[in-house]
Write a protein that holds these residues in place. Structure first.
Motif, short mmCIF file in Angstrom:
data_model
loop_
_atom_site.label_atom_id
_atom_site.label_comp_id
_atom_site.label_asym_id
_atom_site.label_seq_id
_atom_site.Cartn_x
_atom_site.Cartn_y
_atom_site.Cartn_z
N ARG A 36 -0.50 1.84 -7.04
CA ARG A 36 -0.64 3.26 -6.68
C ARG A 36 0.73 3.88 -6.49
NH1 ARG A 36 -2.68 0.76 -1.96
NH2 ARG A 36 -4.65 1.90 -1.96
N LYS A 37 0.76 5.20 -6.41
CA LYS A 37 1.97 5.91 -6.01
C LYS A 37 1.90 6.19 -4.51
CE LYS A 37 4.04 6.26 -9.96
NZ LYS A 37 5.35 5.61 -10.19
N HIS A 38 3.06 6.20 -3.87
CA HIS A 38 3.15 6.40 -2.43
C HIS A 38 3.89 7.71 -2.13
CE1 HIS A 38 2.82 2.06 -3.06
NE2 HIS A 38 2.25 1.99 -1.88
N PHE A 39 3.56 8.29 -1.01
CA PHE A 39 4.22 9.51 -0.57
C PHE A 39 5.73 9.31 -0.47
CE2 PHE A 39 5.61 12.24 3.06
CZ PHE A 39 5.40 13.47 2.48
N TYR A 40 6.16 8.13 -0.01
CA TYR A 40 7.58 7.89 0.21
C TYR A 40 8.39 7.83 -1.08
CZ TYR A 40 6.54 2.91 -0.76
OH TYR A 40 6.13 1.73 -1.32
N ASP A 69 -12.12 3.18 10.02
CA ASP A 69 -11.66 4.55 10.22
C ASP A 69 -10.14 4.54 10.05
OD1 ASP A 69 -11.67 7.24 10.80
OD2 ASP A 69 -12.60 7.05 12.77
N HIS A 70 -9.56 5.71 9.97
CA HIS A 70 -8.10 5.75 9.85
C HIS A 70 -7.49 6.81 10.75
CE1 HIS A 70 -8.63 8.85 6.39
NE2 HIS A 70 -8.02 9.50 7.36
N ILE A 71 -6.19 6.68 10.94
CA ILE A 71 -5.38 7.67 11.64
C ILE A 71 -4.29 8.10 10.66
CG2 ILE A 71 -3.82 8.11 13.58
CD1 ILE A 71 -5.29 5.81 15.06
N ASN A 72 -4.27 9.39 10.34
CA ASN A 72 -3.25 9.92 9.44
C ASN A 72 -2.02 10.29 10.28
OD1 ASN A 72 -1.69 11.11 7.50
ND2 ASN A 72 -3.03 12.87 7.18
N ASN A 73 -1.00 9.42 10.23
CA ASN A 73 0.23 9.66 10.98
C ASN A 73 1.39 9.95 10.02
OD1 ASN A 73 1.44 9.74 13.64
ND2 ASN A 73 2.56 7.89 13.08
N MET A 74 1.07 10.49 8.85
CA MET A 74 2.09 10.74 7.84
C MET A 74 2.82 12.06 8.06
SD MET A 74 0.08 9.28 4.48
CE MET A 74 1.53 8.83 3.53
N ASN A 87 1.52 5.57 8.06
CA ASN A 87 2.79 6.25 8.25
C ASN A 87 3.37 6.61 6.88
OD1 ASN A 87 3.03 6.17 11.15
ND2 ASN A 87 3.37 3.97 10.97
N SER A 88 4.38 7.46 6.87
CA SER A 88 4.92 7.92 5.59
C SER A 88 5.78 6.87 4.89
CB SER A 88 5.72 9.20 5.78
OG SER A 88 6.83 8.97 6.64
N GLY A 89 6.46 5.96 5.67
CA GLY A 89 7.36 5.00 5.05
C GLY A 89 8.61 5.71 4.51
N PRO A 90 9.51 4.95 3.83
CA PRO A 90 9.36 3.56 3.44
C PRO A 90 9.85 2.54 4.47
CG PRO A 90 11.33 4.44 2.44
CD PRO A 90 10.70 5.58 3.21
N THR A 91 10.37 2.98 5.60
CA THR A 91 10.77 2.01 6.61
C THR A 91 9.53 1.41 7.27
OG1 THR A 91 10.87 3.73 8.30
CG2 THR A 91 12.93 3.18 7.17
N TYR A 92 9.63 0.15 7.64
CA TYR A 92 8.60 -0.42 8.51
C TYR A 92 8.72 0.23 9.89
CZ TYR A 92 7.82 -4.02 4.97
OH TYR A 92 7.53 -4.67 3.79
N GLU A 93 7.66 0.11 10.66
CA GLU A 93 7.62 0.75 11.97
C GLU A 93 8.58 0.06 12.95
OE1 GLU A 93 4.30 1.35 9.48
OE2 GLU A 93 4.95 -0.55 10.38
N ALA A 142 -4.17 -1.90 12.40
CA ALA A 142 -3.25 -2.23 11.31
C ALA A 142 -2.47 -0.99 10.94
CB ALA A 142 -4.01 -2.76 10.09
N VAL A 143 -1.26 -1.19 10.41
CA VAL A 143 -0.41 -0.07 10.01
C VAL A 143 0.08 -0.28 8.59
CG1 VAL A 143 0.34 0.54 12.35
CG2 VAL A 143 1.62 -1.18 11.06
N GLY A 144 0.22 0.84 7.85
CA GLY A 144 0.69 0.76 6.48
C GLY A 144 1.21 2.10 6.01
N MET A 145 1.40 2.22 4.69
CA MET A 145 2.05 3.42 4.13
C MET A 145 1.24 4.02 2.97
SD MET A 145 5.87 1.76 3.81
CE MET A 145 6.48 0.63 5.08
#
Length: 275
Positions: A85-89, A133-138, A189-195, A210-213
């Protein structure tokens, strides 16, 4: 580029895919995230097209993403399988991120399955987590900008972003093949850094397992367009601060490789039940 969705590019991309697969009749789409592309082996691949041949997509630049769309079959049913996929970051804007969901719907898919690699704040590496469910923290939303009726309602409801019936299908499929699964909330999260450790502590405090990008933007698009959605995270590492060790993408891919046996057992059963 302002990053907002360009509906004309989405329409042209859908036309590109239809031209490559003129007689296709897929019922569901599968997005194989970081490290998941090896799972294409469970399908009978009828035809593939490189992302570079789809308007607005381009090649994949993330390790573990094959960068190809397959028209695949199991038990006589056709599926679209997005290998990466393509990512926001990546800085390409929302159009590229939205392409798999938009094209899948345009090709006739009624179900949309997403997968990803994620850091665990509750679960351990190797666990397969059905996303409840999700949390949009981007810090933004894929649907921001002018309203395009082709993408669904202006204010789509997200109460059941992850369809309860499809989640039950995932659980029953896992039980049938003897693969253990857990269930939880995914924070994007938006990334590309890890949290940072502090960000991981916050994520856990507000209910994230769980957390991801990734994943959340395409789930929003798929829901808005009326598809039923399900998703699984492979927990590939403990999130930052939980072990004191630095995080690397190599660790993500290695853990996914180790979990691929369970993924190969589970996916065919999920696919048969989706069909």
């Amino acid at each position: 580029m302002n990053g907002l969705i360009d509906i004309n590019i989405l329409k042209q991309a859908a036309a590109d895919v239809r031209a490559h697969f003129p007689d296709a009749n897929p019922t569901a789409a599968f997005v194989l995230g970081s490290g998941w592309s090896d799972a294409i082996k469970v399908f009978n691949v009828k035809k593939e097209v490189s992302y570079a041949e789809i308007t607005g997509f381009g090649t994949s630049h993330v390790v573990g993403h094959a960068g190809k769309l397959a028209l695949a079959e199991i038990d006589g049913k056709e599926f679209l399988v997005w290998q990466g996929r393509k990512h926001f970051y990546e800085g390409l804007g929302w159009t590229a991120v939205a392409l798999p969901a938009f094209i899948s719907k345009s090709m006739g898919c009624s179900k949309f399955f997403a997968s990803n690699a994620a850091g665990g704040t509750t679960y351990k590496p190797g666990d397969l987590m059905i996303i409840r469910d999700h949390i949009n923290n981007m810090g933004c939303n894929v649907l921001q900008g002018p309203h395009h009726p082709e993408l669904g309602a202006r204010f789509p409801d997200m109460t059941y972003a992850y369809d309860p019936e499809l989640r039950a299908v995932l659980r029953s499929a896992a039980a049938a093949v003897g693969v253990a699964v857990v269930e939880g909330v995914y924070l994007a999260n938006s990334g590309p850094t890890y949290e940072t450790p502090a960000e991981v502590k916050l994520a856990n405090t507000i209910g994230a397992d769980a957390v991801g990008m990734s994943t959340v933007p395409e789930v929003i698009i798929a829901n808005a367009m009326g598809m039923k959605v399900a998703a699984i995270s492979c927990i590939t590492n403990y999130a930052a601060g939980m072990t004191g060790q630095p995080l690397t993408h190599t660790e993500v891919v290695e853990t996914l490789d180790a979990a691929m046996g369970n993924i190969h057992k589970l996916l065919p059963e999920i696919i048969r039940r989706f069909a």
